[in-house]
Scaffold this motif. Structure first.
Motif, PDB file in Angstrom:
ATOM      1  N   SER A 110       0.865  -1.181   0.000  1.00 37.21           N
ATOM      2  CA  SER A 110       0.000   0.000   0.000  1.00 37.21           C
ATOM      3  C   SER A 110       0.895   1.221   0.000  1.00 37.21           C
ATOM      4  N   LEU A 111       0.453   2.265  -0.678  1.00 41.07           N
ATOM      5  CA  LEU A 111       1.240   3.484  -0.827  1.00 41.07           C
ATOM      6  C   LEU A 111       0.350   4.692  -0.576  1.00 41.07           C
ATOM      7  N   TRP A 112       0.735   5.505   0.392  1.00 39.07           N
ATOM      8  CA  TRP A 112       0.015   6.734   0.715  1.00 39.07           C
ATOM      9  C   TRP A 112       0.786   7.916   0.146  1.00 39.07           C
ATOM     10  N   THR A 113       0.102   8.795  -0.585  1.00 46.44           N
ATOM     11  CA  THR A 113       0.761   9.983  -1.111  1.00 46.44           C
ATOM     12  C   THR A 113      -0.249  11.106  -1.262  1.00 46.44           C
ATOM     13  N   TRP A 114       0.259  12.318  -1.348  1.00 44.11           N
ATOM     14  CA  TRP A 114      -0.617  13.482  -1.492  1.00 44.11           C
ATOM     15  C   TRP A 114      -1.046  13.636  -2.940  1.00 44.11           C
ATOM     16  N   THR A 115      -0.067  13.614  -3.822  1.00 41.57           N
ATOM     17  CA  THR A 115      -0.345  13.749  -5.249  1.00 41.57           C
ATOM     18  C   THR A 115       0.841  13.175  -6.007  1.00 41.57           C
ATOM     19  N   VAL A 116       0.700  13.005  -7.295  1.00 41.97           N
ATOM     20  CA  VAL A 116       1.788  12.516  -8.133  1.00 41.97           C
ATOM     21  C   VAL A 116       2.167  13.630  -9.097  1.00 41.97           C
ATOM     22  N   ALA A 117       3.336  14.234  -8.866  1.00 44.71           N
ATOM     23  CA  ALA A 117       3.797  15.305  -9.746  1.00 44.71           C
ATOM     24  C   ALA A 117       4.151  14.729 -11.109  1.00 44.71           C
ATOM     25  N   SER A 118       4.209  15.598 -12.110  1.00 46.35           N
ATOM     26  CA  SER A 118       4.461  15.140 -13.480  1.00 46.35           C
ATOM     27  C   SER A 118       5.781  14.384 -13.580  1.00 46.35           C
ATOM     28  N   TYR A 119       6.789  14.797 -12.811  1.00 46.75           N
ATOM     29  CA  TYR A 119       8.084  14.141 -12.876  1.00 46.75           C
ATOM     30  C   TYR A 119       8.131  12.863 -12.019  1.00 46.75           C
ATOM     31  N   GLU A 120       7.036  12.536 -11.325  1.00 45.66           N
ATOM     32  CA  GLU A 120       6.973  11.315 -10.528  1.00 45.66           C
ATOM     33  C   GLU A 120       6.226  10.177 -11.221  1.00 45.66           C
TER      34      GLU A 120
ATOM     35  N   GLY B 223      -1.706  -4.049  -4.975  1.00 44.84           N
ATOM     36  CA  GLY B 223      -1.275  -2.676  -4.709  1.00 44.84           C
ATOM     37  C   GLY B 223      -2.474  -1.800  -4.394  1.00 44.84           C
ATOM     38  N   THR B 224      -2.393  -1.090  -3.275  1.00 43.74           N
ATOM     39  CA  THR B 224      -3.440  -0.147  -2.895  1.00 43.74           C
ATOM     40  C   THR B 224      -2.844   1.251  -2.841  1.00 43.74           C
ATOM     41  N   LEU B 225      -3.476   2.179  -3.520  1.00 44.59           N
ATOM     42  CA  LEU B 225      -3.020   3.564  -3.558  1.00 44.59           C
ATOM     43  C   LEU B 225      -3.985   4.423  -2.754  1.00 44.59           C
ATOM     44  N   ILE B 226      -3.477   5.041  -1.685  1.00 45.12           N
ATOM     45  CA  ILE B 226      -4.277   5.966  -0.882  1.00 45.12           C
ATOM     46  C   ILE B 226      -3.785   7.362  -1.237  1.00 45.12           C
ATOM     47  N   ILE B 227      -4.644   8.147  -1.862  1.00 41.92           N
ATOM     48  CA  ILE B 227      -4.200   9.410  -2.436  1.00 41.92           C
ATOM     49  C   ILE B 227      -5.216  10.504  -2.135  1.00 41.92           C
ATOM     50  N   ASP B 228      -4.709  11.738  -2.054  1.00 48.55           N
ATOM     51  CA  ASP B 228      -5.588  12.856  -1.741  1.00 48.55           C
ATOM     52  C   ASP B 228      -6.649  13.040  -2.816  1.00 48.55           C
ATOM     53  N   THR B 229      -7.826  13.410  -2.382  1.00 51.29           N
ATOM     54  CA  THR B 229      -8.953  13.543  -3.303  1.00 51.29           C
ATOM     55  C   THR B 229      -8.697  14.547  -4.414  1.00 51.29           C
ATOM     56  N   GLY B 230      -7.824  15.519  -4.162  1.00 54.50           N
ATOM     57  CA  GLY B 230      -7.504  16.509  -5.185  1.00 54.50           C
ATOM     58  C   GLY B 230      -6.782  15.929  -6.384  1.00 54.50           C
ATOM     59  N   ALA B 231      -6.249  14.706  -6.244  1.00 51.72           N
ATOM     60  CA  ALA B 231      -5.518  14.078  -7.340  1.00 51.72           C
ATOM     61  C   ALA B 231      -6.443  13.445  -8.375  1.00 51.72           C
ATOM     62  N   ARG B 232      -7.748  13.378  -8.071  1.00 53.28           N
ATOM     63  CA  ARG B 232      -8.660  12.682  -8.978  1.00 53.28           C
ATOM     64  C   ARG B 232      -8.645  13.268 -10.375  1.00 53.28           C
ATOM     65  N   THR B 233      -8.495  14.579 -10.463  1.00 52.86           N
ATOM     66  CA  THR B 233      -8.481  15.228 -11.773  1.00 52.86           C
ATOM     67  C   THR B 233      -7.081  15.310 -12.348  1.00 52.86           C
TER      68      THR B 233
ATOM     69  N   ARG C 195      -8.010   4.506  -3.012  1.00 51.69           N
ATOM     70  CA  ARG C 195      -8.841   5.129  -1.985  1.00 51.69           C
ATOM     71  C   ARG C 195      -8.584   6.628  -2.008  1.00 51.69           C
ATOM     72  N   TYR C 196      -9.648   7.398  -2.221  1.00 51.63           N
ATOM     73  CA  TYR C 196      -9.544   8.856  -2.187  1.00 51.63           C
ATOM     74  C   TYR C 196      -9.859   9.350  -0.778  1.00 51.63           C
ATOM     75  N   VAL C 197      -8.909  10.092  -0.199  1.00 50.28           N
ATOM     76  CA  VAL C 197      -9.080  10.651   1.139  1.00 50.28           C
ATOM     77  C   VAL C 197      -8.528  12.074   1.135  1.00 50.28           C
ATOM     78  N   VAL C 198      -8.590  12.724   2.285  1.00 46.61           N
ATOM     79  CA  VAL C 198      -7.905  14.004   2.463  1.00 46.61           C
ATOM     80  C   VAL C 198      -6.566  13.650   3.104  1.00 46.61           C
TER      81      VAL C 198
ATOM     82  N   SER D 140     -15.559  12.718   4.624  1.00 49.64           N
ATOM     83  CA  SER D 140     -16.200  11.779   5.542  1.00 49.64           C
ATOM     84  C   SER D 140     -15.390  10.490   5.661  1.00 49.64           C
ATOM     85  N   ALA D 141     -14.856   9.977   4.540  1.00 50.42           N
ATOM     86  CA  ALA D 141     -14.056   8.757   4.558  1.00 50.42           C
ATOM     87  C   ALA D 141     -12.812   8.912   5.413  1.00 50.42           C
ATOM     88  N   SER D 142     -12.280  10.118   5.462  1.00 49.47           N
ATOM     89  CA  SER D 142     -11.088  10.412   6.261  1.00 49.47           C
ATOM     90  C   SER D 142     -11.410  10.603   7.733  1.00 49.47           C
TER      91      SER D 142
END
Length: 205
Positions: free
Chosen positions: A63-73, A89-99, A118-121, A187-189
């Motif tokens: 499982s991998l927790w991250t805020w966002t994935v930058a273009s160079y990542e 593999g489970t990716l826990i990522i900030d909801t702002g990354a959805r777009t 999983r989208y969280v804050v 709410s999920a967070s």
């Protein structure tokens, strides 16, 4: 340089000031490992994950927790996704990354299934790795996914309540679709358990 923990009654603990590669810094990790490292960005979270996977027995659950994935990542995350040693593999990522990370998230779901995101804050930088032999590694630190030449801190432990806590939290996170709302991620967070009312306006953009 490294120093072993003073108390023989406690798990083996090592502190490291890293001036070299992740392989030299962490060495061969295994049951009971506990390492705190200060680096200068010579290696990234992805490098640490790949090193630990190499110390495991057989395929792993990641499982991998991250805020966002930058273009160079994107390239390093793709490298991780294509590693056939990773069974799930489970990716826990900030909801702002959805777009802004829609493409790489879709690729991740293609590899690990529609329920693998999983989208969280989130601003945590964590990874868990469990292998078939019973090893349970928890990795966490200030470092991002990519190479970043500046002071970073890193912790690794094997087994223990810290790993259990993170996995228990992961298991409670609902699967929110990409079309879900910010309020659902809030709410999920379980932020509403501590902060009353609607999400702050800055999360609604």
């Amino acid at each position: 340089r490294a120093r072993a923990g003073d108390s023989p009654a406690r798990r083996r603990a090592t502190t490291v000031e890293s001036f070299a590669s992740v392989e030299i810094c962490l060495g061969r990790v295994g049951a009971g490992s506990s390492i705190f490292a200060m680096t200068r960005g010579q290696w990234s979270m992805i490098d640490a994950i790949l090193h630990v996977i190499g110390c495991c027995t057989g395929p792993v659950d990641l499982s991998l927790w991250t805020w966002t994935v930058a273009s160079y990542e994107v390239e390093v995350l793709t490298r991780l996704r294509l590693d056939d040693r990773i069974r799930t593999g489970t990716l826990i990522i900030d909801t702002g990354a959805r777009t802004k990370n829609a493409s790489i998230i879709a690729d991740w779901q293609h590899s690990y299934g529609p329920r693998s995101v999983r989208y969280v804050v989130n601003h945590a930088k964590i990874a868990t790795i469990a292998d078939q032999g019973g090893l349970r590694f928890l990795l966490r630190g200030s470092m991002n996914l990519n190479f970043n030449p500046r002071f970073e801190q890193f912790d690794l432990t094997e087994g223990g309540e810290d790993f259990t806590l993170v996995r228990e939290i992961e298991e409670t996170l609902p699967v929110i679709p990409a079309s879900g709302t910010i309020a659902e991620a809030w709410s999920a967070s379980k932020l509403t358990a501590q902060i009353s009312g609607a999400p702050p306006e800055r999360y609604l953009c």
